[in-house]
Design a protein around this motif. Structure first.
Motif, mmCIF file in Angstrom:
data_model
loop_
_atom_site.group_PDB
_atom_site.id
_atom_site.type_symbol
_atom_site.label_atom_id
_atom_site.label_comp_id
_atom_site.label_asym_id
_atom_site.label_seq_id
_atom_site.Cartn_x
_atom_site.Cartn_y
_atom_site.Cartn_z
ATOM 1 N N TYR A 119 3.375 -3.880 -1.263
ATOM 2 C CA TYR A 119 2.666 -2.713 -0.731
ATOM 3 C C TYR A 119 3.100 -2.417 0.705
ATOM 4 O O TYR A 119 3.302 -3.335 1.507
ATOM 5 C CB TYR A 119 1.156 -2.939 -0.763
ATOM 6 C CG TYR A 119 0.603 -3.151 -2.153
ATOM 7 C CD1 TYR A 119 0.240 -2.070 -2.943
ATOM 8 C CD2 TYR A 119 0.473 -4.436 -2.672
ATOM 9 C CE1 TYR A 119 -0.262 -2.267 -4.222
ATOM 10 C CE2 TYR A 119 -0.017 -4.642 -3.955
ATOM 11 C CZ TYR A 119 -0.381 -3.561 -4.720
ATOM 12 O OH TYR A 119 -0.874 -3.755 -6.003
ATOM 13 N N TYR A 125 -3.073 4.226 4.907
ATOM 14 C CA TYR A 125 -2.674 4.414 3.513
ATOM 15 C C TYR A 125 -2.039 3.139 2.964
ATOM 16 O O TYR A 125 -1.286 2.460 3.660
ATOM 17 C CB TYR A 125 -1.656 5.552 3.401
ATOM 18 C CG TYR A 125 -2.171 6.902 3.824
ATOM 19 C CD1 TYR A 125 -2.915 7.693 2.956
ATOM 20 C CD2 TYR A 125 -1.902 7.393 5.103
ATOM 21 C CE1 TYR A 125 -3.380 8.943 3.340
ATOM 22 C CE2 TYR A 125 -2.365 8.644 5.489
ATOM 23 C CZ TYR A 125 -3.104 9.414 4.609
ATOM 24 O OH TYR A 125 -3.561 10.648 4.997
ATOM 25 N N ILE A 126 -2.352 2.852 1.702
ATOM 26 C CA ILE A 126 -1.740 1.731 0.992
ATOM 27 C C ILE A 126 -0.844 2.315 -0.091
ATOM 28 O O ILE A 126 -1.306 3.043 -0.977
ATOM 29 C CB ILE A 126 -2.805 0.810 0.343
ATOM 30 C CG1 ILE A 126 -3.922 0.476 1.350
ATOM 31 C CG2 ILE A 126 -2.145 -0.443 -0.202
ATOM 32 C CD1 ILE A 126 -3.483 -0.264 2.585
ATOM 33 N N ASP A 145 2.081 1.592 -3.057
ATOM 34 C CA ASP A 145 2.635 0.591 -3.984
ATOM 35 C C ASP A 145 4.099 0.930 -4.272
ATOM 36 O O ASP A 145 4.414 2.047 -4.695
ATOM 37 C CB ASP A 145 1.818 0.610 -5.283
ATOM 38 C CG ASP A 145 2.129 -0.574 -6.188
ATOM 39 O OD1 ASP A 145 3.085 -1.327 -5.904
ATOM 40 O OD2 ASP A 145 1.411 -0.737 -7.198
ATOM 41 N N VAL A 190 -1.955 4.356 -3.508
ATOM 42 C CA VAL A 190 -2.985 3.742 -4.348
ATOM 43 C C VAL A 190 -4.327 3.581 -3.648
ATOM 44 O O VAL A 190 -5.345 3.354 -4.311
ATOM 45 C CB VAL A 190 -2.512 2.369 -4.882
ATOM 46 C CG1 VAL A 190 -1.339 2.539 -5.831
ATOM 47 C CG2 VAL A 190 -2.152 1.414 -3.754
ATOM 48 N N LYS A 191 -4.357 3.702 -2.321
ATOM 49 C CA LYS A 191 -5.639 3.560 -1.628
ATOM 50 C C LYS A 191 -5.546 4.224 -0.264
ATOM 51 O O LYS A 191 -4.494 4.192 0.390
ATOM 52 C CB LYS A 191 -6.010 2.077 -1.460
ATOM 53 C CG LYS A 191 -7.379 1.859 -0.814
ATOM 54 C CD LYS A 191 -7.814 0.405 -0.849
ATOM 55 C CE LYS A 191 -9.206 0.242 -0.258
ATOM 56 N NZ LYS A 191 -9.705 -1.144 -0.353
ATOM 57 N N THR A 192 -6.651 4.823 0.160
ATOM 58 C CA THR A 192 -6.758 5.414 1.494
ATOM 59 C C THR A 192 -7.984 4.832 2.181
ATOM 60 O O THR A 192 -9.083 4.846 1.611
ATOM 61 C CB THR A 192 -6.872 6.944 1.425
ATOM 62 O OG1 THR A 192 -5.732 7.473 0.743
ATOM 63 C CG2 THR A 192 -6.946 7.545 2.815
ATOM 64 N N ILE A 193 -7.793 4.303 3.380
ATOM 65 C CA ILE A 193 -8.901 3.758 4.167
ATOM 66 C C ILE A 193 -9.210 4.764 5.274
ATOM 67 O O ILE A 193 -8.355 5.081 6.108
ATOM 68 C CB ILE A 193 -8.530 2.388 4.760
ATOM 69 C CG1 ILE A 193 -8.241 1.400 3.622
ATOM 70 C CG2 ILE A 193 -9.634 1.870 5.667
ATOM 71 C CD1 ILE A 193 -7.583 0.134 4.073
ATOM 72 N N GLU A 211 -14.308 3.617 8.274
ATOM 73 C CA GLU A 211 -14.396 2.222 7.839
ATOM 74 C C GLU A 211 -13.770 1.291 8.868
ATOM 75 O O GLU A 211 -14.312 0.229 9.186
ATOM 76 C CB GLU A 211 -13.721 2.044 6.481
ATOM 77 C CG GLU A 211 -13.800 0.611 5.971
ATOM 78 C CD GLU A 211 -13.170 0.413 4.606
ATOM 79 O OE1 GLU A 211 -13.023 -0.756 4.205
ATOM 80 O OE2 GLU A 211 -12.828 1.420 3.948
ATOM 81 N N SER A 237 -6.795 -7.176 -1.640
ATOM 82 C CA SER A 237 -7.816 -6.151 -1.902
ATOM 83 C C SER A 237 -7.751 -4.998 -0.901
ATOM 84 O O SER A 237 -8.289 -3.929 -1.155
ATOM 85 C CB SER A 237 -9.214 -6.780 -1.831
ATOM 86 O OG SER A 237 -9.528 -7.143 -0.487
ATOM 87 N N PHE A 238 -7.123 -5.244 0.263
ATOM 88 C CA PHE A 238 -6.990 -4.272 1.354
ATOM 89 C C PHE A 238 -8.333 -3.894 1.963
ATOM 90 O O PHE A 238 -8.478 -2.827 2.548
ATOM 91 C CB PHE A 238 -6.202 -3.034 0.902
ATOM 92 C CG PHE A 238 -4.890 -3.399 0.260
ATOM 93 C CD1 PHE A 238 -3.884 -3.987 0.997
ATOM 94 C CD2 PHE A 238 -4.694 -3.209 -1.102
ATOM 95 C CE1 PHE A 238 -2.694 -4.364 0.398
ATOM 96 C CE2 PHE A 238 -3.508 -3.579 -1.701
ATOM 97 C CZ PHE A 238 -2.501 -4.156 -0.950
ATOM 98 N N GLU A 239 -9.287 -4.799 1.844
ATOM 99 C CA GLU A 239 -10.545 -4.641 2.559
ATOM 100 C C GLU A 239 -10.338 -5.080 4.007
ATOM 101 O O GLU A 239 -9.677 -6.085 4.271
ATOM 102 C CB GLU A 239 -11.641 -5.500 1.919
ATOM 103 C CG GLU A 239 -12.068 -5.027 0.554
ATOM 104 C CD GLU A 239 -12.731 -3.662 0.599
ATOM 105 O OE1 GLU A 239 -13.555 -3.434 1.504
ATOM 106 O OE2 GLU A 239 -12.425 -2.824 -0.270
#
Length: 468
Positions: A95, A107-108, A110, A121-124, A128, A174-176
């Motif tokens: 990633y 942004y994450i 893949d 695949v994911k936006t933070i 947050e 998990s990208f938390e």
């Protein structure tokens, strides 16, 4: 799918083993919209000279929002995952973690199953990051044993000045976002880059400025009053505790890139300083640890170059000279060559740093530049100058882009800095030469910043074991 405890084959115990790995076939480069009229993007470039699409953009992933200002980005995992402190048996270099320095969004992306066609695949969202850390303006991404480390340039509040910036920790699977990294931050109030020596258990960090000092361009009054960062900080990595500050002197403005020796037995590294306000020169410093304490020495200087006022932007007309503006440095995996990007004068310098306290100029190319405006060997003009620099693992190729930061680009290069990516070939015993056949044109609507290479590169990986 059957999983084993075997690590990702792009993880290498030592720098020497990484140099022997398969060469890169693609590069990932972040693009930004200088006027924020379009979304920023991730470009995939073919860097295989045997390919029919060599030197071309083969894919572009546009983001869903505008105004992010992509800057530095990095992998979720790298060779540091081989550290005995790491508890991630099935981790892969898969990633890309891409922060927006202006939006504070992350942004994450893949890169599997097809590395040539990455997917978001994911936006933070910035809320947050701020809620969990108190930080904003995420900047540099490093993969380490505890997860993903992300340096920030701002604290809370609309202008990012409520509380000091620092480093956030993110889970590498998990990208938390877990929270802030620092437990005892000491006197650190500004932030920029950071890196470490894993087995020796220390971190080094540097300083730029707070958001009001860079978001709308360089603030001349702050620069002339020496209000930008001019110190380096040393930390206990495991205790997350500030140990020592060394002030370079207030005239040494903007202490930016940190480049430690890759071999962990070598307890030294390099720092680039953008400008000396008393002389307009740029400088390279060598930091080292001796008898338990850290020290730093100025080991190379690059002078300004005289120029006619009519070739200078308003910001520099009164000086009659172009400062080199050292905006990036990068160190080859064998710790032999240090590359210094002089964005102002349009020069990429190669220093032999076999003796880290006596850098010797070994090669140089000219491209762009505020006054020189040197053209590429193919005859095409280039705006800006050498900026973000990335070295292939085998040390034979040096890739670079030409944009610093959108609002700064406009101040120093009023005619614009359309995004390009170029490459130098490295001689067996030093020396560099621009490859005339490699010229990636990203078009007039996007600027280009940091580069990542498939399988890792010289500003991504940190190693746990020495080279034989």
């Amino acid at each position: 799918m059957l999983q084993t405890l075997r690590p990702d084959p792009t993880f290498h115990p030592s720098p020497r083993l990484a140099m022997e790995a398969e060469v890169e076939h693609i590069a990932y480069t972040v693009l930004l919209s200088p006027d924020r009229s379009k979304p920023d993007a991730l470009a995939v470039i073919d860097v295989d000279p045997e390919s029919a699409t060599y030197g071309k953009v083969i894919e572009r992933l546009d983001m869903p929002y505008r105004g992010d200002e992509f800057h530095h980005f990095g992998w979720n995992a790298c060779s540091s995952a081989l550290s005995p402190m790491s508890g991630h048996a099935f981790l892969q270099r898969r990633y890309l973690i891409i922060p927006g320095i202006r939006s504070s969004r992350i942004y994450i992306v893949d890169t599997q199953p097809d590395p040539r066609k990455p997917k978001l695949v994911k936006t933070i969202e910035p809320e947050e990051l701020l809620r969990k850390t108190g930080y904003s303006r995420p900047h540099t991404v490093h993969c380490g044993p505890e997860g993903i480390y992300i340096s920030t340039l701002g604290g809370a509040g609309a202008d990012g000045t409520q509380g000091p910036p620092g480093i956030a920790i993110m889970d590498c699977e998990s990208f938390e976002i877990h929270g802030k990294w620092e437990i005892e931050r000491g006197p650190q109030k500004l932030h920029y880059d950071f890196w470490w020596n894993l087995p020796r258990d220390y971190m080094v960090s540097s300083e730029w400025g707070l958001p009001p000092q860079f978001e709308n361009g360089i603030v001349p009054e702050d620069l002339l009053a020496n209000r930008y960062g001019h110190a380096v900080h040393f930390w206990s990595l495991r205790e997350r505790k500030h140990l020592q500050t060394i002030d370079l002197g207030a005239n040494h403005q903007m202490a930016l890139e940190i480049r430690p020796a890759h071999d962990p037995t070598r307890e030294y590294g390099f720092l680039g300083v953008v400008v000396d306000t008393t002389s307009l020169e740029g400088s390279i410093w060598t930091w080292y640890r001796e008898n338990g304490s850290f020290h730093i020495k100025k080991t190379a200087v690059i002078p300004p170059e005289p120029a006619d006022a009519d070739r200078l932007p308003p910001l520099l007309k009164g000086f009659g000279a172009v400062p080199p503006l050292i905006t990036d440095i990068d160190l080859s995996l064998d710790d032999r060559f240090l590359y210094v990007a002089c964005w102002g004068t349009g020069e990429l310098r190669q220093y032999d740093v076999t003796d880290p306290f006596n850098p010797v100029l070994a090669g140089s190319v000219r491209i762009g530049g505020i006054a020189q405006r040197a053209k590429h060997p193919n005859g095409r003009p280039v705006g800006g100058g050498p900026q973000m620099t990335e070295i292939s693992r085998d040390g034979k190729r040096v890739y670079f882009t030409n944009s610093l930061y959108s609002s700064w680009d406009t101040q120093f290069y009023p005619d614009g800095v359309p995004g390009v990516q170029l490459m130098c070939r490295v001689g067996a015993n030093g020396g560099i030469e621009l490859d005339p056949s490699f010229y990636v044109d990203f078009g007039p609507d996007h600027a280009a910043h940091q580069i990542r290479l498939q399988g890792g590169d010289c500003s991504t990986d940190s190693f746990c074991y020495p080279s034989a």
